[in-house]
Write an enzyme that holds these catalytic residues in place. Structure first.
Site, mmCIF file in Angstrom:
data_model
loop_
_atom_site.group_PDB
_atom_site.id
_atom_site.type_symbol
_atom_site.label_atom_id
_atom_site.label_comp_id
_atom_site.label_asym_id
_atom_site.label_seq_id
_atom_site.Cartn_x
_atom_site.Cartn_y
_atom_site.Cartn_z
ATOM 1 N N ASP A 275 0.766 -1.233 -0.118
ATOM 2 C CA ASP A 275 -0.148 0.072 -0.182
ATOM 3 C C ASP A 275 0.959 1.216 -0.066
ATOM 4 O O ASP A 275 1.625 1.280 0.920
ATOM 5 C CB ASP A 275 -0.920 0.028 1.405
ATOM 6 C CG ASP A 275 -1.841 1.299 1.281
ATOM 7 O OD1 ASP A 275 -2.957 1.399 0.592
ATOM 8 O OD2 ASP A 275 -1.387 2.167 2.081
ATOM 9 N N TYR B 249 2.842 9.832 -0.146
ATOM 10 C CA TYR B 249 3.721 9.268 0.475
ATOM 11 C C TYR B 249 5.259 9.500 0.096
ATOM 12 O O TYR B 249 6.302 9.734 0.595
ATOM 13 C CB TYR B 249 3.644 7.886 0.714
ATOM 14 C CG TYR B 249 2.327 7.399 1.298
ATOM 15 C CD1 TYR B 249 1.365 8.095 1.988
ATOM 16 C CD2 TYR B 249 1.998 5.877 1.612
ATOM 17 C CE1 TYR B 249 0.430 7.684 2.692
ATOM 18 C CE2 TYR B 249 0.717 5.474 2.004
ATOM 19 C CZ TYR B 249 -0.020 6.618 2.384
ATOM 20 O OH TYR B 249 -1.255 5.961 3.213
ATOM 21 N N LYS C 204 -2.768 5.800 -4.414
ATOM 22 C CA LYS C 204 -4.039 6.668 -4.025
ATOM 23 C C LYS C 204 -3.754 8.312 -4.800
ATOM 24 O O LYS C 204 -2.724 8.814 -4.801
ATOM 25 C CB LYS C 204 -4.240 7.056 -2.643
ATOM 26 C CG LYS C 204 -3.915 5.687 -1.594
ATOM 27 C CD LYS C 204 -4.210 5.832 -0.209
ATOM 28 C CE LYS C 204 -4.024 4.739 0.640
ATOM 29 N NZ LYS C 204 -2.473 4.392 0.893
ATOM 30 N N HIS D 250 -7.919 9.332 -1.860
ATOM 31 C CA HIS D 250 -7.275 9.051 -0.447
ATOM 32 C C HIS D 250 -8.205 9.769 0.605
ATOM 33 O O HIS D 250 -8.164 9.135 1.700
ATOM 34 C CB HIS D 250 -6.063 10.065 -0.620
ATOM 35 C CG HIS D 250 -4.895 9.585 0.426
ATOM 36 N ND1 HIS D 250 -3.589 9.621 0.110
ATOM 37 C CD2 HIS D 250 -4.919 9.325 1.859
ATOM 38 C CE1 HIS D 250 -2.865 8.995 1.301
ATOM 39 N NE2 HIS D 250 -3.810 8.862 2.220
HETATM 40 N N1 NAP Z 1 -5.542 6.044 3.793
HETATM 41 C C1 NAP Z 1 -4.956 6.788 4.823
HETATM 42 O O1 NAP Z 1 -5.255 7.921 5.099
HETATM 43 C C2 NAP Z 1 -4.022 6.232 5.557
HETATM 44 C C3 NAP Z 1 -3.379 7.112 6.808
HETATM 45 C C4 NAP Z 1 -2.628 6.475 7.529
HETATM 46 C C5 NAP Z 1 -1.657 5.299 7.025
HETATM 47 N N2 NAP Z 1 -2.203 4.578 5.999
HETATM 48 C C6 NAP Z 1 -1.635 3.411 5.577
HETATM 49 O O2 NAP Z 1 -1.606 2.422 6.559
HETATM 50 C C7 NAP Z 1 -0.187 1.935 6.996
HETATM 51 C C8 NAP Z 1 -0.111 1.340 8.453
HETATM 52 O O3 NAP Z 1 -0.612 2.415 9.281
HETATM 53 P P1 NAP Z 1 0.541 3.307 10.165
HETATM 54 O O4 NAP Z 1 1.814 3.181 9.575
HETATM 55 O O5 NAP Z 1 0.018 4.643 10.504
HETATM 56 O O6 NAP Z 1 0.643 2.529 11.499
HETATM 57 P P2 NAP Z 1 0.636 1.054 11.850
HETATM 58 O O7 NAP Z 1 0.695 0.099 10.935
HETATM 59 O O8 NAP Z 1 -0.548 0.971 12.957
HETATM 60 O O9 NAP Z 1 1.965 1.167 12.981
HETATM 61 C C9 NAP Z 1 3.054 1.536 12.654
HETATM 62 C C10 NAP Z 1 4.036 1.378 13.758
HETATM 63 O O10 NAP Z 1 3.963 0.052 14.444
HETATM 64 C C11 NAP Z 1 5.251 -0.681 14.520
HETATM 65 N N3 NAP Z 1 5.149 -1.826 14.627
HETATM 66 C C12 NAP Z 1 4.708 -2.766 13.252
HETATM 67 N N4 NAP Z 1 4.701 -4.041 13.575
HETATM 68 C C13 NAP Z 1 5.181 -4.168 14.877
HETATM 69 C C14 NAP Z 1 5.453 -5.240 15.680
HETATM 70 N N5 NAP Z 1 5.240 -6.604 15.153
HETATM 71 N N6 NAP Z 1 5.810 -5.145 17.104
HETATM 72 C C15 NAP Z 1 5.796 -3.982 17.701
HETATM 73 N N7 NAP Z 1 5.675 -2.843 16.614
HETATM 74 C C16 NAP Z 1 5.396 -3.057 15.403
HETATM 75 C C17 NAP Z 1 6.053 0.064 13.812
HETATM 76 O O11 NAP Z 1 7.545 0.106 13.871
HETATM 77 P P3 NAP Z 1 8.696 -0.607 13.208
HETATM 78 O O12 NAP Z 1 8.629 -0.024 11.801
HETATM 79 O O13 NAP Z 1 9.981 -0.335 14.157
HETATM 80 O O14 NAP Z 1 8.096 -2.178 13.053
HETATM 81 C C18 NAP Z 1 5.563 1.686 13.414
HETATM 82 O O15 NAP Z 1 5.999 2.462 14.495
HETATM 83 C C19 NAP Z 1 0.395 3.062 6.525
HETATM 84 O O16 NAP Z 1 1.795 2.709 6.103
HETATM 85 C C20 NAP Z 1 -0.031 3.363 5.020
HETATM 86 O O17 NAP Z 1 0.131 2.509 3.995
HETATM 87 C C21 NAP Z 1 -3.268 5.247 5.359
#
Ligand code: NAP
Length: 293
Positions: free
Chosen positions: A48, A53, A78, A111
Site C-alpha cells: 500500500d 507518501y 492513491k 485518498h
Molecule cells: N488512507 C489513509 O489515509 C492512511 C493514513 C495512514 C496510514 N495509511 C496506511 O496504513 C499503513 C499503516 O499505518 P501506520 O503506518 O500509521 O501505522 P501502524 O501500521 O498501525 O503502526 C506502525 C508502527 O507500528 C510498529 N510495529 C509494526 N509491527 C510491529 C510489531 N510486530 N511489533 C511492534 N511494533 C510494530 C512500527 O514500528 P517498526 O517500523 O519499528 O516495526 C511502527 O512504529 C501506512 O503505512 C499506510 O500505508 C493510510
C-alpha cells in the site's frame, strides 16, 4: 497468503504492507527501497502506497529488484486531494504509474473524500479502469454519506474503503455500512501505533491490558492479536514496519485462532479515539500538503 474476493471478483491478499513514512515522511531512497524489498523477501505481496507518501519510486524499484513477476503483487496507490478533479486525475495517475514503473495498478483509491470533486475524479478513474490500466477502484476515509452519493452515479462500484480502524477506533457503524454494500473494509494504522498525532505511546492499543491477556493466552504478541482480530473479522489490514523482526512476526499469524468471545472483547475496547485525520475536517490541511514530483 490468505485472500478475500472483492465485489468485482478480484482477489486481494488480506494482509498487506503499509509504506507511509518509511525512513521518514516522503523519504524515497535506497533505505526505503531496501526496507520494502526485505518485506517482500519475508513474504508480503500486497503493498500500500500513495502519491502523497512520496515513495512510489522505491516501491517500484523494490518490486523490480525482487525478481518476482509483477502479476504476483497487489499494488495500491492513491490520488491525493490536490490531484482530484477532471483535469487532474488522469495526469496524477500517469505520474504515479511512471514513478512505480508499472503498466497497471491493482487498486487506485481516492485518498480522502472531497465531495465537490468526487464525481469528476471517480469518472476519470472509471475511464482508466475501462482502459485496463487499473484492475479495481476504491476509496479511503469515505463516510457513509460520501459512499451513498458516489453509488448514485458510479458505473463501477468501489471494491474497498480504507479506514483508520484499530481496537480504540473500531468505526463499527461505518464498517457495517461498507459490508452491507459489499465494499471491503481495509484498516490503516491498524496497530494504533502510527505517529499521526500527539497521542502518547502508552495510550495505544498494543499496550492494552485486555489485549495483553489474550496475547499471553495464545503465546503471541499484542500486535499479532490485533492483526488476527482484523483477519478473522474479514477485514484487510496493512501494518507498516521497518523492522525485519516485526515484519516477520506480522506475517506469522497462522498458528493461533481467536475465539468468538475474544473477538467481541477486542471490539468492545473501542474508545471512539481517532489517532489520525478526520474526513469532516481534513480539507484545508490536505490542500496544503504537497505531492513530491
Ligand atoms: N488512507 C489513509 O489515509 C492512511 C493514513 C495512514 C496510514 N495509511 C496506511 O496504513 C499503513 C499503516 O499505518 P501506520 O503506518 O500509521 O501505522 P501502524 O501500521 O498501525 O503502526 C506502525 C508502527 O507500528 C510498529 N510495529 C509494526 N509491527 C510491529 C510489531 N510486530 N511489533 C511492534 N511494533 C510494530 C512500527 O514500528 P517498526 O517500523 O519499528 O516495526 C511502527 O512504529 C501506512 O503505512 C499506510 O500505508 C493510510
Amino acid at each position: 497468503m490468505q485472500t478475500i474476493t472483492l465485489n468485482n471478483g478480484v482477489k486481494i491478499p488480506q494482509l498487506g504492507y503499509g509504506t507511509a513514512a518509511i525512513g521518514g515522511w516522503q523519504a524515497d531512497n535506497d533505505y526505503v527501497k531496501d526496507t520494502i524489498l526485505k518485506a517482500i523477501e519475508l513474504g508480503f505481496r500486497h503493498i500500500d502506497t500513495a502519491s502523497l507518501y512520496g515513495n512510489e519510486r522505491s516501491v517500484g524499484r523494490a518490486i523490480q529488484e525482487s525478481g518476482i513477476p509483477r502479476e504476483e503483487f497487489f499494488v495500491t496507490t492513491k490520488v491525493w486531494h490536490t490531484e482530484q478533479g477532471a483535469a487532474n486525475t488522469v495526469h496524477a495517475f500517469d505520474r504515479s504509474r511512471e514513478r512505480l514503473q508499472m503498466e497497471y495498478l491493482d487498486l487506485y483509491l481516492i485518498h480522502w473524500p472531497y465531495p465537490e470533486k468526487t464525481q469528476e475524479t471517480w469518472t476519470e478513474m472509471e475511464g482508466l479502469l475501462d482502459d485496463g490500466l487499473i484492475k479495481s477502484l476504491g476509496l479511503s476515509n469515505f463516510r457513509a454519506s460520501d459512499i451513498t452519493d458516489l453509488l448514485s452515479y458510479a458505473r463501477h462500484k468501489p471494491v474497498y474503503n480504507q479506514l483508520e480502524l484499530h481496537p480504540y477506533f473500531t468505526q463499527k457503524e461505518l464498517a457495517d455500512f461498507c459490508t452491507a454494500h459489499d465494499i471491503a473494509v481495509s484498516c490503516w494504522s491498524p496497530l494504533g501505533t502510527g505517529e499521526w498525532n500527539d497521542t502518547p505511546k502508552d495510550e495505544k492499543p498494543i499496550l492494552d491490558a485486555a489485549i495483553a491477556e489474550i496475547a499471553a493466552k495464545h503465546n503471541v504478541s499484542a500486535v499479532q492479536v490485533i492483526l488476527k482480530w482484523n483477519l478473522q473479522s474479514g477485514r484487510i489490514v496493512i501494518p507498516k514496519s521497518e523492522t525485519p523482526k516485526n515484519m516477520a512476526s506480522n506475517l506469522d499469524l497462522d498458528g493461533f485462532t481467536l475465539d468468538a468471545q475474544e473477538i467481541t472483547r477486542i471490539g468492545s475496547l473501542d474508545k471512539g479515539k481517532r489517532f489520525g485525520g478526520d474526513p469532516d475536517h481534513v480539507h484545508d490541511n490536505a490542500m496544503a500538503q504537497i505531492v513530491p514530483a
